[in-house]
Motif scaffolding. Structure first.
Motif, PDB file in Angstrom:
ATOM      1  N   ARG A  50       0.837  -1.210   0.000  1.00 48.79           N
ATOM      2  CA  ARG A  50       0.000   0.000   0.000  1.00 48.79           C
ATOM      3  C   ARG A  50       0.870   1.258   0.000  1.00 48.79           C
ATOM      4  O   ARG A  50       0.596   2.225  -0.693  1.00 48.79           O
ATOM      5  CB  ARG A  50      -0.957   0.000   1.202  1.00 48.79           C
ATOM      6  CG  ARG A  50      -1.984  -1.122   1.128  1.00 48.79           C
ATOM      7  CD  ARG A  50      -3.007  -1.068   2.255  1.00 48.79           C
ATOM      8  NE  ARG A  50      -4.002  -0.049   1.932  1.00 48.79           N
ATOM      9  CZ  ARG A  50      -4.190   1.096   2.588  1.00 48.79           C
ATOM     10  NH1 ARG A  50      -3.476   1.387   3.643  1.00 48.79           N
ATOM     11  NH2 ARG A  50      -5.100   1.937   2.209  1.00 48.79           N
ATOM     12  N   ARG A  51       1.957   1.247   0.788  1.00 51.52           N
ATOM     13  CA  ARG A  51       2.877   2.382   0.803  1.00 51.52           C
ATOM     14  C   ARG A  51       3.546   2.559  -0.553  1.00 51.52           C
ATOM     15  O   ARG A  51       3.669   3.674  -1.063  1.00 51.52           O
ATOM     16  CB  ARG A  51       3.936   2.192   1.898  1.00 51.52           C
ATOM     17  CG  ARG A  51       3.372   2.402   3.300  1.00 51.52           C
ATOM     18  CD  ARG A  51       4.322   1.929   4.369  1.00 51.52           C
ATOM     19  NE  ARG A  51       4.115   0.481   4.530  1.00 51.52           N
ATOM     20  CZ  ARG A  51       4.944  -0.342   5.119  1.00 51.52           C
ATOM     21  NH1 ARG A  51       6.080   0.091   5.610  1.00 51.52           N
ATOM     22  NH2 ARG A  51       4.663  -1.625   5.224  1.00 51.52           N
ATOM     23  N   LEU A  52       3.961   1.446  -1.151  1.00 48.35           N
ATOM     24  CA  LEU A  52       4.610   1.493  -2.459  1.00 48.35           C
ATOM     25  C   LEU A  52       3.663   2.042  -3.519  1.00 48.35           C
ATOM     26  O   LEU A  52       4.019   2.938  -4.286  1.00 48.35           O
ATOM     27  CB  LEU A  52       5.096   0.088  -2.850  1.00 48.35           C
ATOM     28  CG  LEU A  52       5.718  -0.039  -4.236  1.00 48.35           C
ATOM     29  CD1 LEU A  52       6.980   0.796  -4.355  1.00 48.35           C
ATOM     30  CD2 LEU A  52       6.003  -1.507  -4.554  1.00 48.35           C
ATOM     31  N   GLU A  53       2.452   1.519  -3.576  1.00 44.92           N
ATOM     32  CA  GLU A  53       1.494   1.979  -4.588  1.00 44.92           C
ATOM     33  C   GLU A  53       1.103   3.442  -4.377  1.00 44.92           C
ATOM     34  O   GLU A  53       0.933   4.185  -5.331  1.00 44.92           O
ATOM     35  CB  GLU A  53       0.253   1.078  -4.594  1.00 44.92           C
ATOM     36  CG  GLU A  53       0.520  -0.331  -5.084  1.00 44.92           C
ATOM     37  CD  GLU A  53       1.212  -0.384  -6.447  1.00 44.92           C
ATOM     38  OE1 GLU A  53       0.841   0.389  -7.355  1.00 44.92           O
ATOM     39  OE2 GLU A  53       2.133  -1.199  -6.594  1.00 44.92           O
ATOM     40  N   SER A  54       0.978   3.855  -3.126  1.00 43.71           N
ATOM     41  CA  SER A  54       0.672   5.256  -2.836  1.00 43.71           C
ATOM     42  C   SER A  54       1.800   6.162  -3.320  1.00 43.71           C
ATOM     43  O   SER A  54       1.555   7.210  -3.916  1.00 43.71           O
ATOM     44  CB  SER A  54       0.444   5.460  -1.339  1.00 43.71           C
ATOM     45  OG  SER A  54      -0.711   4.776  -0.920  1.00 43.71           O
ATOM     46  N   ALA A  55       3.028   5.755  -3.048  1.00 42.82           N
ATOM     47  CA  ALA A  55       4.183   6.534  -3.493  1.00 42.82           C
ATOM     48  C   ALA A  55       4.216   6.614  -5.022  1.00 42.82           C
ATOM     49  O   ALA A  55       4.483   7.681  -5.595  1.00 42.82           O
ATOM     50  CB  ALA A  55       5.473   5.917  -2.962  1.00 42.82           C
ATOM     51  N   ARG A  56       3.929   5.508  -5.682  1.00 45.16           N
ATOM     52  CA  ARG A  56       3.886   5.509  -7.156  1.00 45.16           C
ATOM     53  C   ARG A  56       2.835   6.484  -7.674  1.00 45.16           C
ATOM     54  O   ARG A  56       3.081   7.260  -8.593  1.00 45.16           O
ATOM     55  CB  ARG A  56       3.560   4.113  -7.682  1.00 45.16           C
ATOM     56  CG  ARG A  56       4.735   3.205  -7.754  1.00 45.16           C
ATOM     57  CD  ARG A  56       4.401   1.946  -8.534  1.00 45.16           C
ATOM     58  NE  ARG A  56       5.601   1.142  -8.642  1.00 45.16           N
ATOM     59  CZ  ARG A  56       5.650  -0.164  -8.486  1.00 45.16           C
ATOM     60  NH1 ARG A  56       4.550  -0.844  -8.242  1.00 45.16           N
ATOM     61  NH2 ARG A  56       6.781  -0.810  -8.594  1.00 45.16           N
ATOM     62  N   LEU A  57       1.650   6.431  -7.070  1.00 44.84           N
ATOM     63  CA  LEU A  57       0.567   7.321  -7.492  1.00 44.84           C
ATOM     64  C   LEU A  57       0.922   8.791  -7.260  1.00 44.84           C
ATOM     65  O   LEU A  57       0.450   9.667  -7.982  1.00 44.84           O
ATOM     66  CB  LEU A  57      -0.738   6.962  -6.771  1.00 44.84           C
ATOM     67  CG  LEU A  57      -1.376   5.647  -7.182  1.00 44.84           C
ATOM     68  CD1 LEU A  57      -2.518   5.271  -6.222  1.00 44.84           C
ATOM     69  CD2 LEU A  57      -1.899   5.726  -8.613  1.00 44.84           C
ATOM     70  N   LEU A  58       1.738   9.049  -6.267  1.00 44.26           N
ATOM     71  CA  LEU A  58       2.174  10.424  -5.991  1.00 44.26           C
ATOM     72  C   LEU A  58       3.313  10.868  -6.917  1.00 44.26           C
ATOM     73  O   LEU A  58       3.727  12.017  -6.875  1.00 44.26           O
ATOM     74  CB  LEU A  58       2.620  10.553  -4.530  1.00 44.26           C
ATOM     75  CG  LEU A  58       1.510  10.497  -3.494  1.00 44.26           C
ATOM     76  CD1 LEU A  58       2.095  10.412  -2.084  1.00 44.26           C
ATOM     77  CD2 LEU A  58       0.609  11.719  -3.625  1.00 44.26           C
ATOM     78  N   GLY A  59       3.817   9.933  -7.706  1.00 46.13           N
ATOM     79  CA  GLY A  59       4.876  10.279  -8.645  1.00 46.13           C
ATOM     80  C   GLY A  59       6.283  10.178  -8.081  1.00 46.13           C
ATOM     81  O   GLY A  59       7.236  10.668  -8.683  1.00 46.13           O
ATOM     82  N   TRP A  60       6.418   9.524  -6.910  1.00 50.22           N
ATOM     83  CA  TRP A  60       7.745   9.359  -6.335  1.00 50.22           C
ATOM     84  C   TRP A  60       8.562   8.443  -7.249  1.00 50.22           C
ATOM     85  O   TRP A  60       8.035   7.496  -7.834  1.00 50.22           O
ATOM     86  CB  TRP A  60       7.670   8.734  -4.954  1.00 50.22           C
ATOM     87  CG  TRP A  60       7.055   9.589  -3.893  1.00 50.22           C
ATOM     88  CD1 TRP A  60       6.346  10.743  -4.049  1.00 50.22           C
ATOM     89  CD2 TRP A  60       7.078   9.336  -2.494  1.00 50.22           C
ATOM     90  NE1 TRP A  60       5.932  11.221  -2.834  1.00 50.22           N
ATOM     91  CE2 TRP A  60       6.362  10.374  -1.861  1.00 50.22           C
ATOM     92  CE3 TRP A  60       7.624   8.328  -1.713  1.00 50.22           C
ATOM     93  CZ2 TRP A  60       6.207  10.443  -0.484  1.00 50.22           C
ATOM     94  CZ3 TRP A  60       7.452   8.385  -0.338  1.00 50.22           C
ATOM     95  CH2 TRP A  60       6.763   9.442   0.264  1.00 50.22           C
ATOM     96  N   THR A  61       9.848   8.691  -7.336  1.00 52.71           N
ATOM     97  CA  THR A  61      10.729   7.834  -8.124  1.00 52.71           C
ATOM     98  C   THR A  61      11.573   6.926  -7.238  1.00 52.71           C
ATOM     99  O   THR A  61      12.098   5.921  -7.698  1.00 52.71           O
ATOM    100  CB  THR A  61      11.651   8.674  -9.021  1.00 52.71           C
ATOM    101  OG1 THR A  61      12.385   9.593  -8.194  1.00 52.71           O
ATOM    102  CG2 THR A  61      10.834   9.442 -10.061  1.00 52.71           C
ATOM    103  N   THR A  62      11.708   7.304  -5.963  1.00 55.74           N
ATOM    104  CA  THR A  62      12.444   6.471  -5.010  1.00 55.74           C
ATOM    105  C   THR A  62      11.610   6.312  -3.742  1.00 55.74           C
ATOM    106  O   THR A  62      10.706   7.112  -3.482  1.00 55.74           O
ATOM    107  CB  THR A  62      13.800   7.100  -4.630  1.00 55.74           C
ATOM    108  OG1 THR A  62      13.577   8.388  -4.050  1.00 55.74           O
ATOM    109  CG2 THR A  62      14.723   7.215  -5.831  1.00 55.74           C
ATOM    110  N   ILE A  63      11.943   5.283  -2.983  1.00 52.06           N
ATOM    111  CA  ILE A  63      11.251   5.035  -1.718  1.00 52.06           C
ATOM    112  C   ILE A  63      12.246   4.410  -0.746  1.00 52.06           C
ATOM    113  O   ILE A  63      13.150   3.661  -1.153  1.00 52.06           O
ATOM    114  CB  ILE A  63      10.011   4.127  -1.914  1.00 52.06           C
ATOM    115  CG1 ILE A  63       9.140   4.107  -0.665  1.00 52.06           C
ATOM    116  CG2 ILE A  63      10.414   2.744  -2.362  1.00 52.06           C
ATOM    117  CD1 ILE A  63       7.745   3.541  -0.895  1.00 52.06           C
TER     118      ILE A  63
END
Length: 129
Positions: A50-63
């Motif tokens: 869920r954290r990964l998908e949320s970050a992707r949706l926000l346009g993050w390139t790294t996590i």
């Protein structure tokens, strides 16, 4: 460690429905990632979809990720299940008390505001440059 989001591989997961990610996305925007995801050395997701998908949706390139050396699929599945079940939500009373404290901090009473102003004044007065 910061990891390129596009390198992370999400294979078959126990959780099928990620639910509404909007509150988590709002939290990520406001506070950042508070708990890193967990991946293997070869970038396979173990915990934090869920954290990964949320970050992707926000346009993050790294996590931020914790990298573990686990090749055994049984152990990986155990960790996925453990990460999603070993939580304890606040009780209603605890949550109410927390929000009361937050309200007091956000809106201090008259005397608290005066005391805070006095402390700030003396802190500034005796601040060493």
């Amino acid at each position: 460690m910061l990891v390129d989001i596009n390198q992370i591989q999400v294979s078959k997961r126990v959780r099928k429905d990620l639910g509404d990610l909007t509150p988590l996305m709002d939290s990520l925007k406001r506070y950042g990632l508070l708990n890193p995801i967990t991946i293997t050395k070869d970038y396979k997701l173990i915990a934090g979809q869920r954290r990964l998908e949320s970050a992707r949706l926000l346009g993050w390139t790294t996590i931020d990720a914790v990298v573990v050396d686990i090749k055994d699929p049984v152990t990986r599945l155990e960790i996925e299940l453990e990460e999603n079940t070993q939580r304890s939500n606040f009780t209603e009373l605890e949550l109410l008390e927390g929000y009361k404290q937050l309200e007091k901090l956000r809106n201090p009473g008259f005397f608290r505001r005066i005391w805070n102003a006095i402390k700030a004044f003396f802190k500034k007065l005796f601040k060493k440059d």
